[in-house]
Motif scaffolding. Structure first.
Motif, PDB file in Angstrom:
ATOM      1  N   LEU A 111     -23.246 -94.833-104.606  1.00  0.00           N
ATOM      2  CA  LEU A 111     -22.113 -94.223-105.317  1.00  0.00           C
ATOM      3  C   LEU A 111     -21.714 -92.868-104.755  1.00  0.00           C
ATOM      4  O   LEU A 111     -20.569 -92.440-104.948  1.00  0.00           O
ATOM      5  CB  LEU A 111     -22.460 -94.080-106.808  1.00  0.00           C
ATOM      6  N   GLN A 112     -22.663 -92.176-104.103  1.00  0.00           N
ATOM      7  CA  GLN A 112     -22.416 -90.854-103.512  1.00  0.00           C
ATOM      8  C   GLN A 112     -21.888 -89.851-104.544  1.00  0.00           C
ATOM      9  O   GLN A 112     -21.001 -89.056-104.269  1.00  0.00           O
ATOM     10  CB  GLN A 112     -21.446 -90.970-102.335  1.00  0.00           C
ATOM     11  N   TRP A 113     -22.468 -89.899-105.735  1.00  0.00           N
ATOM     12  CA  TRP A 113     -22.088 -88.946-106.768  1.00  0.00           C
ATOM     13  C   TRP A 113     -22.826 -87.624-106.626  1.00  0.00           C
ATOM     14  O   TRP A 113     -22.309 -86.582-107.035  1.00  0.00           O
ATOM     15  CB  TRP A 113     -22.379 -89.540-108.148  1.00  0.00           C
ATOM     16  N   PHE A 114     -24.034 -87.670-106.082  1.00  0.00           N
ATOM     17  CA  PHE A 114     -24.857 -86.473-105.979  1.00  0.00           C
ATOM     18  C   PHE A 114     -25.371 -86.333-104.549  1.00  0.00           C
ATOM     19  O   PHE A 114     -25.496 -87.323-103.817  1.00  0.00           O
ATOM     20  CB  PHE A 114     -26.041 -86.548-106.955  1.00  0.00           C
ATOM     21  N   PRO A 115     -25.680 -85.100-104.129  1.00  0.00           N
ATOM     22  CA  PRO A 115     -26.221 -84.877-102.774  1.00  0.00           C
ATOM     23  C   PRO A 115     -27.627 -85.441-102.639  1.00  0.00           C
ATOM     24  O   PRO A 115     -28.348 -85.626-103.627  1.00  0.00           O
ATOM     25  CB  PRO A 115     -26.215 -83.357-102.630  1.00  0.00           C
ATOM     26  N   PRO A 148     -24.657 -76.052 -97.655  1.00  0.00           N
ATOM     27  CA  PRO A 148     -24.745 -75.085 -96.555  1.00  0.00           C
ATOM     28  C   PRO A 148     -23.814 -73.885 -96.728  1.00  0.00           C
ATOM     29  O   PRO A 148     -24.126 -72.785 -96.276  1.00  0.00           O
ATOM     30  CB  PRO A 148     -24.358 -75.927 -95.325  1.00  0.00           C
ATOM     31  N   ASP A 149     -22.653 -74.069 -97.363  1.00  0.00           N
ATOM     32  CA  ASP A 149     -21.689 -72.972 -97.527  1.00  0.00           C
ATOM     33  C   ASP A 149     -21.827 -72.303 -98.890  1.00  0.00           C
ATOM     34  O   ASP A 149     -20.864 -71.718 -99.396  1.00  0.00           O
ATOM     35  CB  ASP A 149     -20.269 -73.505 -97.342  1.00  0.00           C
ATOM     36  N   TRP A 150     -23.016 -72.373 -99.468  1.00  0.00           N
ATOM     37  CA  TRP A 150     -23.225 -71.834-100.814  1.00  0.00           C
ATOM     38  C   TRP A 150     -22.955 -70.335-100.880  1.00  0.00           C
ATOM     39  O   TRP A 150     -22.419 -69.838-101.875  1.00  0.00           O
ATOM     40  CB  TRP A 150     -24.661 -72.128-101.253  1.00  0.00           C
ATOM     41  N   ALA A 151     -23.292 -69.600 -99.841  1.00  0.00           N
ATOM     42  CA  ALA A 151     -23.117 -68.139 -99.844  1.00  0.00           C
ATOM     43  C   ALA A 151     -21.651 -67.742 -99.908  1.00  0.00           C
ATOM     44  O   ALA A 151     -21.324 -66.653-100.395  1.00  0.00           O
ATOM     45  CB  ALA A 151     -23.773 -67.530 -98.605  1.00  0.00           C
ATOM     46  N   GLY A 157     -18.507 -71.492-108.504  1.00  0.00           N
ATOM     47  CA  GLY A 157     -18.789 -72.526-107.522  1.00  0.00           C
ATOM     48  C   GLY A 157     -20.274 -72.618-107.197  1.00  0.00           C
ATOM     49  O   GLY A 157     -20.808 -73.713-107.013  1.00  0.00           O
ATOM     50  N   LYS A 158     -20.956 -71.471-107.145  1.00  0.00           N
ATOM     51  CA  LYS A 158     -22.400 -71.471-106.872  1.00  0.00           C
ATOM     52  C   LYS A 158     -23.171 -72.162-107.997  1.00  0.00           C
ATOM     53  O   LYS A 158     -24.070 -72.965-107.746  1.00  0.00           O
ATOM     54  CB  LYS A 158     -22.901 -70.034-106.699  1.00  0.00           C
ATOM     55  N   VAL A 159     -22.814 -71.828-109.255  1.00  0.00           N
ATOM     56  CA  VAL A 159     -23.496 -72.437-110.395  1.00  0.00           C
ATOM     57  C   VAL A 159     -23.258 -73.944-110.414  1.00  0.00           C
ATOM     58  O   VAL A 159     -24.193 -74.742-110.614  1.00  0.00           O
ATOM     59  CB  VAL A 159     -23.013 -71.793-111.714  1.00  0.00           C
ATOM     60  N   THR A 160     -22.013 -74.343-110.195  1.00  0.00           N
ATOM     61  CA  THR A 160     -21.686 -75.773-110.199  1.00  0.00           C
ATOM     62  C   THR A 160     -22.407 -76.508-109.073  1.00  0.00           C
ATOM     63  O   THR A 160     -22.948 -77.609-109.273  1.00  0.00           O
ATOM     64  CB  THR A 160     -20.174 -75.968-110.056  1.00  0.00           C
ATOM     65  N   ASP A 161     -22.429 -75.896-107.895  1.00  0.00           N
ATOM     66  CA  ASP A 161     -23.091 -76.537-106.756  1.00  0.00           C
ATOM     67  C   ASP A 161     -24.588 -76.663-106.990  1.00  0.00           C
ATOM     68  O   ASP A 161     -25.191 -77.704-106.684  1.00  0.00           O
ATOM     69  CB  ASP A 161     -22.824 -75.711-105.493  1.00  0.00           C
ATOM     70  N   TYR A 162     -25.191 -75.627-107.561  1.00  0.00           N
ATOM     71  CA  TYR A 162     -26.627 -75.669-107.850  1.00  0.00           C
ATOM     72  C   TYR A 162     -26.956 -76.760-108.869  1.00  0.00           C
ATOM     73  O   TYR A 162     -27.894 -77.547-108.679  1.00  0.00           O
ATOM     74  CB  TYR A 162     -27.078 -74.307-108.364  1.00  0.00           C
ATOM     75  N   LEU A 163     -26.184 -76.824-109.971  1.00  0.00           N
ATOM     76  CA  LEU A 163     -26.420 -77.845-110.984  1.00  0.00           C
ATOM     77  C   LEU A 163     -26.184 -79.244-110.429  1.00  0.00           C
ATOM     78  O   LEU A 163     -26.877 -80.198-110.801  1.00  0.00           O
ATOM     79  CB  LEU A 163     -25.513 -77.598-112.194  1.00  0.00           C
TER      80      LEU A 163
END
Length: 349
Positions: free
Chosen positions: A186-190, A197-200, A206-212
């Motif tokens: 399904l490719q819903w999650f990493p 990689p572009d978290w910084a 966006g950081k909080v969403t990417d982390y969760l």
């Protein structure tokens, strides 16, 4: 109380000593130590040099060193480098002196202090541990109360089946299934890591969403079976309290069922649950799940411990063992003392 605490603190010293001594003795008989691994590495380099320069005939320097191997002088230097030129007893006493100053030593292979390695790996383990702790207790306690109130009903039987199935499925097996279905098909999650990689370069939201987004699958794999014991313990504790005389008396006086349950039963039933909070909460900071970290490519304390054992990185093995054993002993003391705070009737004398 003061005498009890002092006695427990003094008992920590021989406990720590025994754990370290036993581990140190075992290490002395484990084959493939750091000296042997370094010698094997140098011999492999020499053999590689022999093959690389093999066109020059048998008298070449590379070919001669490759067949000769490592001489005794080089082995002695390697032993001195890792501190194995000293007798085991002297090395053990020196290690105890370091640990008494909270100096955990230096890694053989990563050339960093053990404290620094623990600090670098801890954020991953904290992320997994804290989320697992809060979600597990957030599900287990309300579920256990609901099961106790509805004991014997279809809800109780159905939830018991779900809890037992979740408890029976190993976390890494569930993790593989989650990766294949939600990460691959399904490719819903990493599939790996805690952040992109572009978290910084992301905004705060966006950081909080990417982390969760990254933490969903590994935490689900750890939580699914971890709340089973707490849920069943909560249910059994509530059932035991509900059947006691003071509950029957409160009901006979006409008190509302909700008030009886949450004001009278709840506090007494949660004593065995609450007293486990300190150990579970502190343990969440240092919990390393090797299989989950490996499966989701998370570089945490579990992977650090495994790699240090495999590579015979003894300062990391013994340093982390000392640190986690000490934290475990202190946490156990706090857990025992919490009985008095929750239930004043408990007396340690």
């Amino acid at each position: 109380m003061a005498a009890y605490i002092l006695k427990r603190l003094l008992l920590m010293i021989p406990t720590l000593f025994g754990v370290l001594l036993l581990t140190f003795i075992v290490i002395q008989f484990v084959p493939g130590g750091p000296v042997e691994q370094m010698v094997a590495t140098l011999q492999g380099q020499n053999s590689g040099g022999e093959r690389a320069g093999g066109g020059g005939g048998l008298g070449g320097a590379g070919g001669y060193r490759g067949r000769q191997g490592i001489d005794e002088k080089q082995i002695a230097e390697i032993r001195k480098l890792y501190g194995f030129d000293k007798p085991p007893a002297e090395r053990f006493v020196s290690m105890l002196g370091q640990f008494a100053r909270f100096d955990l030593g230096q890694s053989f292979y990563q050339h960093k202090a053990v404290w620094q390695l623990v600090k670098e790996k801890m954020p991953v383990s904290i992320s997994l541990g804290l989320w697992t702790f809060f979600i597990s207790y957030g599900i287990a306690v309300p579920l256990g109360v609901a099961k106790a109130v509805r004991a014997g009903t279809r809800f109780d039987l159905a939830t018991t089946l779900v809890v037992l199935v979740g408890y029976a499925i190993p976390g890494f097996v569930l993790g593989v299934a989650l990766l294949v279905i939600f990460g691959g098909q399904l490719q819903w999650f990493p599939l790996r890591g805690l952040t992109s990689p572009d978290w910084a370069q992301m905004s705060l939201l966006g950081k909080v969403t990417d982390y969760l987004w990254h933490i969903v699958l590994p935490v689900t794999a750890m939580v699914f079976g971890s709340f089973a014991v707490t849920a069943m313990l909560t249910k059994n504790a509530f059932l035991e309290e509900i059947r006691k005389q003071y509950v029957l008396t409160a009901r006979a006086k006409g008190l509302d069922e909700r008030r009886v349950l949450w004001k009278h039963v709840f506090r007494n039933a949660l004593i065995p649950i609450i007293t486990g909070f300190p150990a579970a909460f502190i343990g969440a900071f240092f919990t390393g799940s090797l299989l989950i970290e490996t499966l989701f490519s998370l570089d945490g304390l579990g992977l650090l411990s495994y790699e240090s054992v495999i590579r015979r990185d003894y300062p990391v093995v013994l340093g982390t063992l000392y640190l986690f054993t000490l934290i475990g002993l202190v946490t156990k003391l706090v857990s025992d003392l919490s009985y008095v705070l929750v239930d004043p009737r408990v007396k340690f004398d």
